[in-house]
Scaffold this motif. Structure first.
Motif, PDB file in Angstrom:
ATOM      1  N   LEU A   1       6.244   5.896 -10.495  1.00 54.38           N
ATOM      2  CA  LEU A   1       5.514   6.214 -11.722  1.00 54.38           C
ATOM      3  C   LEU A   1       6.105   5.415 -13.542  1.00 54.38           C
ATOM      4  CD1 LEU A   1       2.801   7.977 -11.120  1.00 54.38           C
ATOM      5  CD2 LEU A   1       4.364  10.440 -12.730  1.00 54.38           C
ATOM      6  N   ASP A   2       7.303   5.701 -13.352  1.00 52.02           N
ATOM      7  CA  ASP A   2       7.338   5.292 -14.597  1.00 52.02           C
ATOM      8  C   ASP A   2       6.891   3.645 -14.708  1.00 52.02           C
ATOM      9  OD1 ASP A   2       7.548   7.548 -15.998  1.00 52.02           O
ATOM     10  OD2 ASP A   2      10.322   7.350 -15.926  1.00 52.02           O
ATOM     11  N   MET A   3       7.360   2.696 -13.235  1.00 50.20           N
ATOM     12  CA  MET A   3       6.679   1.602 -13.728  1.00 50.20           C
ATOM     13  C   MET A   3       5.933   0.715 -12.906  1.00 50.20           C
ATOM     14  SD  MET A   3       8.953  -1.087 -14.117  1.00 50.20           S
ATOM     15  CE  MET A   3       8.094  -2.641 -13.628  1.00 50.20           C
ATOM     16  N   LEU A   4       4.942   1.357 -12.569  1.00 50.56           N
ATOM     17  CA  LEU A   4       3.667   1.478 -12.522  1.00 50.56           C
ATOM     18  C   LEU A   4       2.430   1.266 -14.311  1.00 50.56           C
ATOM     19  CD1 LEU A   4       0.401   1.768 -11.191  1.00 50.56           C
ATOM     20  CD2 LEU A   4       1.121   3.863 -11.195  1.00 50.56           C
ATOM     21  N   ASN A   5       2.813   2.709 -14.598  1.00 49.86           N
ATOM     22  CA  ASN A   5       3.380   2.475 -16.575  1.00 49.86           C
ATOM     23  C   ASN A   5       3.789   1.246 -17.166  1.00 49.86           C
ATOM     24  OD1 ASN A   5       1.238   5.248 -16.432  1.00 49.86           O
ATOM     25  ND2 ASN A   5       3.273   6.355 -16.866  1.00 49.86           N
ATOM     26  N   ALA A   6       4.340   0.919 -17.091  1.00 48.53           N
ATOM     27  CA  ALA A   6       4.979  -0.442 -17.009  1.00 48.53           C
ATOM     28  C   ALA A   6       3.873  -1.509 -17.039  1.00 48.53           C
ATOM     29  CB  ALA A   6       6.292  -1.007 -16.821  1.00 48.53           C
ATOM     30  N   LEU A   7       3.430  -1.635 -15.279  1.00 50.47           N
ATOM     31  CA  LEU A   7       3.188  -2.418 -15.660  1.00 50.47           C
ATOM     32  C   LEU A   7       1.184  -2.510 -16.147  1.00 50.47           C
ATOM     33  CD1 LEU A   7       3.643  -3.105 -11.480  1.00 50.47           C
ATOM     34  CD2 LEU A   7       4.124  -4.314 -13.612  1.00 50.47           C
ATOM     35  N   VAL A   8       1.047  -1.623 -16.111  1.00 54.71           N
ATOM     36  CA  VAL A   8      -1.118  -0.803 -16.147  1.00 54.71           C
ATOM     37  C   VAL A   8      -0.390  -1.467 -17.906  1.00 54.71           C
ATOM     38  CG1 VAL A   8      -2.106   0.494 -16.980  1.00 54.71           C
ATOM     39  CG2 VAL A   8      -0.811   0.580 -14.998  1.00 54.71           C
ATOM     40  N   GLY A   9       0.754  -1.310 -18.382  1.00 53.37           N
ATOM     41  CA  GLY A   9       1.265  -1.206 -19.647  1.00 53.37           C
ATOM     42  C   GLY A   9       1.197  -2.981 -20.793  1.00 53.37           C
ATOM     43  N   ASN A  10       1.796  -3.867 -19.195  1.00 57.56           N
ATOM     44  CA  ASN A  10       1.613  -5.562 -19.197  1.00 57.56           C
ATOM     45  C   ASN A  10      -0.046  -5.650 -19.317  1.00 57.56           C
ATOM     46  OD1 ASN A  10       4.116  -6.225 -20.998  1.00 57.56           O
ATOM     47  ND2 ASN A  10       5.047  -4.289 -19.467  1.00 57.56           N
ATOM     48  N   ARG A  11      -0.368  -5.281 -18.957  1.00 55.73           N
ATOM     49  CA  ARG A  11      -2.303  -5.320 -18.131  1.00 55.73           C
ATOM     50  C   ARG A  11      -1.702  -6.282 -16.878  1.00 55.73           C
ATOM     51  NH1 ARG A  11      -4.839  -7.119 -23.412  1.00 55.73           N
ATOM     52  NH2 ARG A  11      -4.691  -5.285 -24.669  1.00 55.73           N
ATOM     53  N   ILE A  12      -0.821  -5.959 -16.047  1.00 56.68           N
ATOM     54  CA  ILE A  12      -0.579  -6.663 -14.441  1.00 56.68           C
ATOM     55  C   ILE A  12      -1.480  -5.068 -13.899  1.00 56.68           C
ATOM     56  CG2 ILE A  12       1.074  -6.717 -13.190  1.00 56.68           C
ATOM     57  CD1 ILE A  12       2.985  -7.779 -15.076  1.00 56.68           C
ATOM     58  N   ASP A  13      -2.197  -5.831 -13.235  1.00 54.42           N
ATOM     59  CA  ASP A  13      -2.749  -5.401 -11.719  1.00 54.42           C
ATOM     60  C   ASP A  13      -1.881  -4.393 -10.302  1.00 54.42           C
ATOM     61  OD1 ASP A  13      -3.841  -4.464  -9.274  1.00 54.42           O
ATOM     62  OD2 ASP A  13      -5.109  -6.467  -8.883  1.00 54.42           O
ATOM     63  N   TRP A  14      -1.449  -3.282 -10.959  1.00 52.18           N
ATOM     64  CA  TRP A  14      -0.646  -2.615 -10.474  1.00 52.18           C
ATOM     65  C   TRP A  14      -0.634  -2.868  -8.912  1.00 52.18           C
ATOM     66  CZ3 TRP A  14      -1.580   0.955  -5.425  1.00 52.18           C
ATOM     67  CH2 TRP A  14      -3.088   1.010  -6.461  1.00 52.18           C
ATOM     68  N   ARG A  15      -1.523  -3.809  -7.705  1.00 52.17           N
ATOM     69  CA  ARG A  15      -1.797  -3.977  -6.865  1.00 52.17           C
ATOM     70  C   ARG A  15      -0.744  -5.010  -6.639  1.00 52.17           C
ATOM     71  NH1 ARG A  15      -7.685  -2.882  -6.708  1.00 52.17           N
ATOM     72  NH2 ARG A  15      -8.137  -4.232  -8.864  1.00 52.17           N
ATOM     73  N   SER A  16      -0.930  -5.373  -7.322  1.00 54.29           N
ATOM     74  CA  SER A  16      -0.176  -6.707  -6.971  1.00 54.29           C
ATOM     75  C   SER A  16       1.402  -6.960  -6.103  1.00 54.29           C
ATOM     76  CB  SER A  16      -0.200  -8.306  -8.459  1.00 54.29           C
ATOM     77  OG  SER A  16      -0.024  -7.851  -8.967  1.00 54.29           O
ATOM     78  N   TRP A  17       2.341  -5.516  -7.112  1.00 54.82           N
ATOM     79  CA  TRP A  17       3.305  -5.069  -6.720  1.00 54.82           C
ATOM     80  C   TRP A  17       3.442  -5.015  -5.834  1.00 54.82           C
ATOM     81  CZ3 TRP A  17       4.399   0.596  -8.919  1.00 54.82           C
ATOM     82  CH2 TRP A  17       4.638   1.537  -8.127  1.00 54.82           C
ATOM     83  N   PRO A  18       5.155  -5.697  -5.493  1.00 57.74           N
ATOM     84  CA  PRO A  18       5.325  -5.410  -4.158  1.00 57.74           C
ATOM     85  C   PRO A  18       5.736  -4.623  -3.024  1.00 57.74           C
ATOM     86  CG  PRO A  18       7.444  -6.205  -5.494  1.00 57.74           C
ATOM     87  CD  PRO A  18       6.339  -6.069  -6.278  1.00 57.74           C
ATOM     88  N   ASP A  19       6.879  -4.156  -2.166  1.00 53.96           N
ATOM     89  CA  ASP A  19       7.116  -3.766  -1.194  1.00 53.96           C
ATOM     90  C   ASP A  19       7.873  -2.397  -2.273  1.00 53.96           C
ATOM     91  OD1 ASP A  19       8.706  -2.353   0.150  1.00 53.96           O
ATOM     92  OD2 ASP A  19       9.145  -3.626   1.639  1.00 53.96           O
ATOM     93  N   ARG A  20       7.057  -1.265  -2.074  1.00 55.72           N
ATOM     94  CA  ARG A  20       7.969  -0.091  -2.768  1.00 55.72           C
ATOM     95  C   ARG A  20       9.598  -0.030  -3.228  1.00 55.72           C
ATOM     96  NH1 ARG A  20       7.293   4.957  -0.031  1.00 55.72           N
ATOM     97  NH2 ARG A  20       7.656   4.029   2.519  1.00 55.72           N
TER      98      ARG A  20
END
Ligand code: SF4
Ligand code: SF4
Ligand code: SF4
Length: 289
Positions: A248-267
């Protein structure tokens, strides 16, 4: 004279090697130190310890019994290393159901094979120590920097439990954060045409770096080890907060950097070192959380 035990459960043996560090050997020269390498058994019976430093995760019933027994016979118990504090690499298997893990590799049912050979039965999920017993000091890190082990040992020898506040890896990272967030998707390091800029934050360049959610346990007051070698942080220091949810925290960090969370790799890449405490579970089926 205090009695100290270094013991490993499901581990690689790296944390145990800390017992051989010269500064620790000097600190403990007037004390009784028991080091039990991987796959050996600690002294049993009524033998007690002042401090037990236990590395590795809890993989099977034998580990579980040893851990509970050592807890009962130790004044202080230290979870040493990220495997012991958060499951570490061994907890990666929590992504699959136990029967899947083994029957893919072994021709017969693993359970039948284990029972036939008298081997310890694996637990349904790999666990961190504090899921089973009281832990007095949690020292994450793969392995933790020796300075934290020294401070813990010095304090416990005086009867005091040390408190640590881990900064995040980002806090001492030397790379520049420009605030320009024009990369929208994550991509693999070295997979693109351009090599990442050396002086610029990896995340701002769309490369997964777990620095924002990882505790700086690999060094003290210096650039983080991987960043010093121009590699992104992979999270081996464990989550920056004890009860954190790194996903969850990393999801927030991605959103904070305006990176599309759907592009993150394998959980698994996010939870590669923190799969215990129910964070990593099979995606499908009755045990899915
Ligand atoms: S925390 Fe790292 S060094 Fe320590 S036992 Fe686990 S994998 Fe090995
Ligand atoms: S995300 Fe990674 S590269 Fe960026 S500041 Fe944090 S540790 Fe450094
Ligand atoms: S930078 Fe991150 S992955 Fe690298 S050693 Fe430090 S905590 Fe571990």
């Amino acid at each position: 004279m205090a009695k100290l035990l270094f013991y490993a459960l499901g581990a690689c043996g790296g944390c145990e090697l800390l017992a051989l560090e010269q500064e620790l050997v000097s600190l403990l020269e007037d004390h009784e130190v028991y080091v039990y390498p991987l796959l050996s058994s600690p002294p049993g019976g009524s033998f007690s310890f002042d401090i037990a430093l236990i590395s590795g995760a809890v993989l099977n019933q034998e580990h579980q019994e040893f851990l509970r027994d050592l807890r009962a016979r130790s004044r202080f118990l230290v979870a040493l290393g990220t495997c012991a504090t958060h499951g570490g690499i061994p907890a990666l298997v929590n992504e699959r159901r136990p029967e899947e893990r083994f029957e893919e590799v072994y021709p017969t049912s693993f359970r039948q094979e284990v029972l036939k050979e008298g081997l310890p039965l694996p637990l349904p999920y790999v666990k961190a120590l504090d899921e089973l017993v009281k832990v007095d000091v949690a020292l994450p890190g793969c392995p933790p920097d020796i300075s934290y082990v020294l401070k813990t040992t010095q304090d416990l020898l005086k009867g005091t439990i040390p408190k640590f506040r881990w900064p995040s890896v980002c806090e001492t990272c030397p790379y520049e954060r420009t605030g320009k967030r024009n990369v929208r998707r994550l991509h693999r390091l070295l997979a693109g045409r351009d090599h990442p800029l050396k002086e610029r934050c990896f995340l701002e360049q769309g490369i997964l770096c777990l620095g924002p959610v990882t505790a700086l346990t690999c060094v003290q007051g210096e650039p983080p080890l991987c960043l010093a070698a121009h590699m992104p942080c992979r999270g081996c220091g464990g989550p920056v907060r004890a009860k954190a949810n790194p996903m969850l925290d990393m999801l927030n960090a991605l959103v904070g950097n305006r990176i599309d969370w759907r592009s993150w790799p394998d959980r698994k890449l996010i939870l590669a070192f923190a799969g215990a405490h129910g964070h990593l579970r099979p995606l499908k089926g009755p045990q899915c959380r």
